[in-house]
Design a protein around this motif. Sequence first.
Motif, PDB file in Angstrom:
ATOM      1  N   LYS A 130       0.812  -1.236   0.000  1.00 28.51           N
ATOM      2  CA  LYS A 130       0.000   0.000   0.000  1.00 28.51           C
ATOM      3  C   LYS A 130       0.833   1.268   0.000  1.00 28.51           C
ATOM      4  O   LYS A 130       0.425   2.265  -0.588  1.00 28.51           O
ATOM      5  CB  LYS A 130      -0.991  -0.002   1.167  1.00 28.51           C
ATOM      6  N   ARG A 144      -7.381  -0.366  16.979  1.00 26.12           N
ATOM      7  CA  ARG A 144      -7.775  -0.019  15.616  1.00 26.12           C
ATOM      8  C   ARG A 144      -8.822  -1.059  15.240  1.00 26.12           C
ATOM      9  O   ARG A 144      -9.807  -1.194  15.957  1.00 26.12           O
ATOM     10  CB  ARG A 144      -6.567   0.054  14.667  1.00 26.12           C
ATOM     11  N   SER A 176       4.937  -5.716  10.177  1.00 25.21           N
ATOM     12  CA  SER A 176       6.393  -5.610  10.402  1.00 25.21           C
ATOM     13  C   SER A 176       6.737  -5.425  11.880  1.00 25.21           C
ATOM     14  O   SER A 176       7.856  -5.733  12.291  1.00 25.21           O
ATOM     15  CB  SER A 176       6.973  -4.437   9.605  1.00 25.21           C
ATOM     16  N   ARG A 187       1.710 -10.123   7.580  1.00 23.59           N
ATOM     17  CA  ARG A 187       1.466  -9.193   6.472  1.00 23.59           C
ATOM     18  C   ARG A 187       2.527  -8.097   6.561  1.00 23.59           C
ATOM     19  O   ARG A 187       2.503  -7.296   7.481  1.00 23.59           O
ATOM     20  CB  ARG A 187       0.053  -8.601   6.603  1.00 23.59           C
ATOM     21  N   GLY A 215       4.869  -4.914   5.106  1.00 21.11           N
ATOM     22  CA  GLY A 215       5.095  -3.817   4.161  1.00 21.11           C
ATOM     23  C   GLY A 215       6.426  -3.144   4.432  1.00 21.11           C
ATOM     24  O   GLY A 215       7.397  -3.307   3.698  1.00 21.11           O
ATOM     25  N   GLU A 216       6.492  -2.405   5.533  1.00 20.66           N
ATOM     26  CA  GLU A 216       7.677  -1.591   5.837  1.00 20.66           C
ATOM     27  C   GLU A 216       8.981  -2.390   5.839  1.00 20.66           C
ATOM     28  O   GLU A 216       9.996  -1.931   5.321  1.00 20.66           O
ATOM     29  CB  GLU A 216       7.482  -0.883   7.190  1.00 20.66           C
TER      30      GLU A 216
HETATM   31  C1  LIG Z   1      -0.447  -1.580   6.673  1.00 20.18           C
HETATM   32  C2  LIG Z   1      -0.863  -2.891   7.217  1.00 20.18           C
HETATM   33  C3  LIG Z   1       0.041  -3.952   7.283  1.00 20.18           C
HETATM   34  C4  LIG Z   1       1.505  -3.800   6.913  1.00 20.18           C
HETATM   35  O1  LIG Z   1       2.147  -3.054   7.913  1.00 20.18           O
HETATM   36  P1  LIG Z   1       3.730  -2.835   7.904  1.00 20.18           P
HETATM   37  O2  LIG Z   1       4.016  -2.196   9.213  1.00 20.18           O
HETATM   38  O3  LIG Z   1       4.022  -1.962   6.739  1.00 20.18           O
HETATM   39  O4  LIG Z   1       4.360  -4.176   7.781  1.00 20.18           O
HETATM   40  C5  LIG Z   1      -0.415  -5.180   7.720  1.00 20.18           C
HETATM   41  N1  LIG Z   1      -1.707  -5.358   8.088  1.00 20.18           N
HETATM   42  C6  LIG Z   1      -2.603  -4.364   8.041  1.00 20.18           C
HETATM   43  C7  LIG Z   1      -3.999  -4.645   8.467  1.00 20.18           C
HETATM   44  C8  LIG Z   1      -2.216  -3.096   7.627  1.00 20.18           C
HETATM   45  O5  LIG Z   1      -3.123  -2.115   7.610  1.00 20.18           O
END
Ligand SMILES: *Cc1c(COP(=O)(O)O)cnc(C)c1O
Length: 359
Positions: free
Chosen positions: A36, A131, A200, A219, A221-222
Amino acid sequence: MSAPRLEIHLERLHHNARTLVERLGHQGIAVTGVSKATLGLVEIVRTWVAAGVGSIGEARIETIEALGRSGLTVPMLLIRSPMLSQVERVVAHAAISCNSELAVLEALAATAAQQGLRHGVLLMVELGDLREGIMPVDLEPVVQRTLALPSLRLMGLGTNLGCQHGIAPDATNMAELSRLTTALERRFALRLPWCSGGNSANLPWLAAGGDPGRINHLRLGEALLLGREPLGRTAIPGLYTNAITLVAEVIEAKAKPSQAWGERGLTSFASPTAAAQPDGPPGVQRALLALGEQDVDPAGLTPPVGVTIRGASSDHLVVESAGSSLRVGDEQHFQPSYSALLRAMTSPFVGRCFVDGPC
Ligand SMILES: *Cc1c(COP(=O)(O)O)cnc(C)c1O
């Protein structure tokens, strides 16, 4: 080449993804790559898939649709709860979605039945970050109802920490997720394929020897993009933290007084409670770069050695350089944080280029 631009090193991104896929694979944990912050940039997503990332997570259905049009065939996971107004698109384009509302599950089920599909759902559990997520005490009836909807496939439980209150994954909350998974499996006599422990922010806990328990999915990303964990921004050993850099160009360079003069009020981007910007040290050179709030989150930029960021407005970044003086037309490379990267990827003014091979 035009600036500002993001320089993207696909080889380094491949290395980061491969390293984490292997490292976590040893612990029985599969990786969904969360793209994202790059708006699902297809070159990056393809690189991840080539490195062994088995599925892609995105927060917005528009991005999932675009990735589908680009020919990507790995399963796509919508990591934000679907909007009721978008359930048709979600069922049509995402294999799985994260969910925490019964009304949405019902709507997904009705739509999936109409489309003749089975839609996978991951039920998100609230474990303290406040959240998304179902409170653990409310989980059982939601699972019961989900299992009664034949057009849905219950993929398991997930949780997300670190994003709202910076709550860290730890032995307690992670064991709770495992315990809930096992309890539901017993209660409903089934096997849940996924126990999705987080993002992350889970990596430091795992690296410190945390027991994954039932957790078999993350999951990420960073960590893949920036080689850092989000809670302390520390570099993850063995990963590149410079796979993506932001390049900006100097448009003014002058020796100027270190102190502003005249009566002071607020600046456009200062919060009303912020202290006035302190004066800089004497005898340093000031430069303006063509980069601002409309391009990037300036607070998330790490400047090159010897350069200090003094402030930013919509279109200007003011820096001071201690050593060699900057000249008009010079380019400067910055390391973006996650928020800086996200905004740079979102800005129509920031270009992208792919730097392959060693450089
Ligand atoms: C953005 C997000 C992630 C990824 O988070 P990172 O810190 O970038 O690894 C995983 N799960 C959800 C639900 C997210 O919103």
